[in-house]
Design a protein around this motif. Structure first.
Motif, mmCIF file in Angstrom:
data_model
loop_
_atom_site.group_PDB
_atom_site.id
_atom_site.type_symbol
_atom_site.label_atom_id
_atom_site.label_comp_id
_atom_site.label_asym_id
_atom_site.label_seq_id
_atom_site.Cartn_x
_atom_site.Cartn_y
_atom_site.Cartn_z
ATOM 1 N N VAL A 139 15.596 -25.285 -53.798
ATOM 2 C CA VAL A 139 15.823 -24.990 -52.386
ATOM 3 C C VAL A 139 16.861 -25.964 -51.840
ATOM 4 N N GLY A 140 17.846 -25.422 -51.166
ATOM 5 C CA GLY A 140 18.804 -26.239 -50.427
ATOM 6 C C GLY A 140 18.403 -26.280 -48.970
ATOM 7 N N ALA A 141 18.400 -27.454 -48.369
ATOM 8 C CA ALA A 141 17.954 -27.633 -46.987
ATOM 9 C C ALA A 141 19.071 -28.301 -46.185
ATOM 10 N N ILE A 142 19.620 -27.576 -45.217
ATOM 11 C CA ILE A 142 20.682 -28.105 -44.366
ATOM 12 C C ILE A 142 20.118 -28.244 -42.958
ATOM 13 N N GLY A 143 20.088 -29.478 -42.456
ATOM 14 C CA GLY A 143 19.422 -29.735 -41.187
ATOM 15 C C GLY A 143 20.376 -30.118 -40.071
ATOM 16 N N PRO A 144 19.883 -30.121 -38.833
ATOM 17 C CA PRO A 144 20.688 -30.436 -37.659
ATOM 18 C C PRO A 144 20.508 -31.879 -37.220
ATOM 19 N N TRP A 145 21.186 -32.249 -36.118
ATOM 20 C CA TRP A 145 21.133 -33.629 -35.633
ATOM 21 C C TRP A 145 20.140 -33.834 -34.507
ATOM 22 N N ASN A 146 19.587 -32.771 -33.954
ATOM 23 C CA ASN A 146 18.750 -32.950 -32.760
ATOM 24 C C ASN A 146 17.324 -33.387 -33.090
ATOM 25 N N TRP A 147 16.730 -32.803 -34.123
ATOM 26 C CA TRP A 147 15.410 -33.219 -34.623
ATOM 27 C C TRP A 147 15.556 -33.440 -36.133
ATOM 28 N N PRO A 148 16.325 -34.421 -36.548
ATOM 29 C CA PRO A 148 16.718 -34.510 -37.959
ATOM 30 C C PRO A 148 15.563 -34.723 -38.919
ATOM 31 N N MET A 149 14.615 -35.582 -38.559
ATOM 32 C CA MET A 149 13.498 -35.836 -39.468
ATOM 33 C C MET A 149 12.520 -34.669 -39.483
ATOM 34 N N MET A 150 12.144 -34.198 -38.300
ATOM 35 C CA MET A 150 11.123 -33.161 -38.222
ATOM 36 C C MET A 150 11.581 -31.874 -38.901
ATOM 37 N N ILE A 151 12.818 -31.472 -38.656
ATOM 38 C CA ILE A 151 13.284 -30.223 -39.258
ATOM 39 C C ILE A 151 13.478 -30.378 -40.756
ATOM 40 N N THR A 152 13.827 -31.567 -41.221
ATOM 41 C CA THR A 152 13.861 -31.801 -42.668
ATOM 42 C C THR A 152 12.481 -31.563 -43.270
ATOM 43 N N VAL A 167 17.110 -30.036 -52.510
ATOM 44 C CA VAL A 167 18.276 -30.857 -52.203
ATOM 45 C C VAL A 167 18.505 -30.779 -50.693
ATOM 46 N N VAL A 168 18.526 -31.938 -50.039
ATOM 47 C CA VAL A 168 18.644 -32.023 -48.578
ATOM 48 C C VAL A 168 20.053 -32.468 -48.200
ATOM 49 N N LYS A 169 20.664 -31.747 -47.265
ATOM 50 C CA LYS A 169 21.953 -32.151 -46.713
ATOM 51 C C LYS A 169 21.746 -32.436 -45.223
ATOM 52 N N PRO A 170 21.766 -33.725 -44.815
ATOM 53 C CA PRO A 170 21.584 -34.041 -43.391
ATOM 54 C C PRO A 170 22.848 -33.791 -42.584
ATOM 55 N N SER A 171 22.671 -33.691 -41.275
ATOM 56 C CA SER A 171 23.824 -33.596 -40.381
ATOM 57 C C SER A 171 24.701 -34.836 -40.512
ATOM 58 N N GLU A 172 26.002 -34.644 -40.335
ATOM 59 C CA GLU A 172 26.924 -35.789 -40.358
ATOM 60 C C GLU A 172 26.633 -36.769 -39.228
ATOM 61 N N TYR A 173 25.981 -36.312 -38.153
ATOM 62 C CA TYR A 173 25.709 -37.177 -37.007
ATOM 63 C C TYR A 173 24.479 -38.054 -37.209
ATOM 64 N N THR A 219 19.231 -24.777 -40.365
ATOM 65 C CA THR A 219 19.000 -24.807 -38.925
ATOM 66 C C THR A 219 20.261 -25.323 -38.268
ATOM 67 N N GLY A 220 20.813 -24.530 -37.355
ATOM 68 C CA GLY A 220 22.051 -24.928 -36.701
ATOM 69 C C GLY A 220 22.642 -23.781 -35.906
ATOM 70 N N SER A 221 23.935 -23.786 -35.749
ATOM 71 C CA SER A 221 24.600 -22.823 -34.877
ATOM 72 C C SER A 221 24.661 -21.444 -35.507
ATOM 73 N N THR A 222 24.777 -20.440 -34.638
ATOM 74 C CA THR A 222 24.900 -19.062 -35.117
ATOM 75 C C THR A 222 26.189 -18.877 -35.903
ATOM 76 N N ALA A 223 27.268 -19.485 -35.448
ATOM 77 C CA ALA A 223 28.546 -19.340 -36.151
ATOM 78 C C ALA A 223 28.456 -19.875 -37.575
ATOM 79 N N THR A 224 27.837 -21.044 -37.734
ATOM 80 C CA THR A 224 27.698 -21.608 -39.080
ATOM 81 C C THR A 224 26.742 -20.773 -39.912
ATOM 82 N N GLY A 225 25.680 -20.266 -39.299
ATOM 83 C CA GLY A 225 24.741 -19.409 -40.019
ATOM 84 C C GLY A 225 25.416 -18.169 -40.568
ATOM 85 N N LYS A 226 26.295 -17.565 -39.786
ATOM 86 C CA LYS A 226 27.026 -16.390 -40.264
ATOM 87 C C LYS A 226 27.938 -16.756 -41.433
ATOM 88 N N ALA A 227 28.573 -17.921 -41.354
ATOM 89 C CA ALA A 227 29.440 -18.362 -42.448
ATOM 90 C C ALA A 227 28.631 -18.581 -43.722
#
Length: 468
Positions: A139-152, A167-173, A219-227
């Motif tokens: 499973v690949g897990a790409i998370g956001p910056w607003n709730w970074p730990m909880m959503i991970t 494999v976890v990929k955290p937000s750059e922020y 978890t993130g933006s609709t634009a990135t989700g579509k990509a």
């Protein structure tokens, strides 16, 4: 022995890495490693090699590891919360940093307690059919910056519970918080069951198209989700996409405003408004419009905002300049369109560069940018309506459909209205309340797939039908 923030940073910060600054003060927090696509490929190969043995432990064996991992997060909760506050900006108190780390512990324990068993779907003399669920694999897990730990944890816990590796990929922020969390988890887990790969957009793009990833959670933006959906198509990678929200709330006429005002406030301004499923546009009947506006403005004036490490504060900065600029632009556009700024409306420069006060925007109409676009910050448009059907039509009029809420002291009217709203979750007299056993996910432009509970476990498995 519990670790300190310094201990955690010693484990994850690298001397020659990219600097990460506190959004409240601008001070240096640490330096994050920036991994390459080759590092990602190596991580995927490592977790794939570890997956069969992890799956082979069975639910009971995996549960033992996961409960120990939850214990370690709890033991290190204060250090994790302080690092999170410094990197993300959210205050320690209120529904913020300590709350988030506590949710990590609760979600891990609740998820690890679950188990998928075969479901008998037909039992006839000539046909006994069962539905089994097997781990998806990696499973690949790409998370956001607003709730970074909880959503991970929302992504990692169900995958590990069913026998996947991750494999976890955290937000750059907010990479340091997630790396620290994974370090704590890995103090309990077997080697290579969960790996974290911090880096830029190239890492996320490679994960979306990676042939070695069997399931991707984003978890993130609709634009990135579509990509991601486009990039994953060649591999037919299974996806869970929790995308942008622009949640509507409807206050029905006759509601006791005083009784619900504080829940309305936190429904909108949880994490200083930086929450996908926060209340982002509020429709109020004309008979109580000014009462609701005044109540929210009064609460806004009473909620202290500032540096998250100050125990008195419950509201913090915007996490990054890009998000700050979006909020400022939308408020200014509303003002220029003739809306009434009841409270807030200008940057709180005396607090720091990224602070924007709670802003209540009244006398605003559908079609205004602050109503139609997700502000993802501490600004709430309040829209007047005269007919409930009109409010429901407006609430359903946007493509975003993550959550919605109805506020009323009439249970039958509230339920009837709630059932007409188009959203993945609809709350009554609350907004954004989630539970580890209650499925959560969006519809329309807010994505697809369910997380949490038994449905969340199924989402990180592949179904297999056995017929005899």
């Amino acid at each position: 022995m519990p670790q300190t923030v310094t201990d955690l940073l010693d484990r994850v910060s690298v001397e020659d890495g990219r600097p990460i600054h506190d959004p409240a003060t601008g001070e240096l927090v640490g330096h994050t490693a920036e991994h390459t696509v080759e590092d990602l490929d190596a991580a995927v190969a490592a977790v794939r090699a570890a997956q069969p043995a992890w799956a082979g432990l069975g639910y009971a064996g995996r549960r033992e590891y996961l409960m120990r991992a939850a214990d370690l997060v709890e033991e290190n909760a204060e250090a994790l919360a302080r690092l999170l506050s410094r990197e993300q900006g959210k205050p320690l108190n209120g529904p913020n940093a300590r709350f988030e780390v506590g949710a990590c512990v609760a979600w891990m324990r609740a998820t690890a307690s679950l188990e998928l068993t075969p479901e008998v779907v037909v039992d006839e003399p000539d046909n006994h059919s069962e539905l089994h669920y097997r781990p998806a694999g990696v499973v690949g897990a790409i998370g956001p910056w607003n709730w970074p730990m909880m959503i991970t944890i929302w992504q990692v816990a169900p995958a590990l519970t069913v026998g996947d590796t991750v494999v976890v990929k955290p937000s750059e922020y907010t990479p340091l918080s997630v790396q620290a969390l994974v370090c704590v988890l890995n103090d309990a887990l077997p080697a290579d069951v969960c790996r974290v790969v911090p880096g830029g957009r190239d890492i996320g793009a490679r994960m979306a198209e990676h042939p070695g990833i069997d399931k991707l959670m984003f978890t993130g933006s609709t634009a990135t989700g579509k990509a991601i959906a486009r990039s994953s198509a060649d591999n037919l990678t299974r996806l869970t996409l929790e995308l942008g929200g622009n949640d509507a709330g409807i206050v029905l006429p006759g509601t006791d405003v005083a009784a619900h005002a504080e829940d309305l406030f936190w429904g909108a301004f949880l994490n200083t408004g930086q929450t996908c499923a926060a209340l982002k546009r509020l429709y109020v009947h004309e008979s109580q419009y000014e009462e609701v506006v005044d109540a929210l403005a009064g609460l806004a004036a009473s909620m202290p905002m500032g540096n998250g490490l100050d125990e008195a504060n419950v509201l913090g900065p915007l996490q990054n300049k890009q998000q700050f600029d979006i909020v400022a632009r939308l408020v200014q556009d509303a003002r220029s369109s003739g809306a009434r700024i009841v409270t807030g409306g200008e940057p709180a420069a005396e607090l720091g560069d990224l602070f924007y006060p709670v802003t209540i925007v009244a006398d605003v109409l559908d079609g205004t940018a602050i109503v139609d676009e997700e502000q993802f910050g501490p600004a709430l448009p309040v829209i007047r309506y005269s007919d409930v059907d009109e409010a429901i039509e407006a609430a359903n009029g946007l493509d975003a459909a993550l959550g919605a809420s109805v506020w009323s002291d009439d249970p039958e009217a509230a339920r009837a209205t709630a059932l007409r709203l188009e959203a993945g979750s609809v709350w009554i007299n609350k907004h954004g309340g989630i539970h580890p056993m209650v499925p959560f996910g969006g519809i329309k432009g807010s994505g697809y797939g369910l997380e949490f509970g038994v449905e969340g476990l199924k989402s990180v498995c592949v179904p297999v039908v056995l017929t005899s």
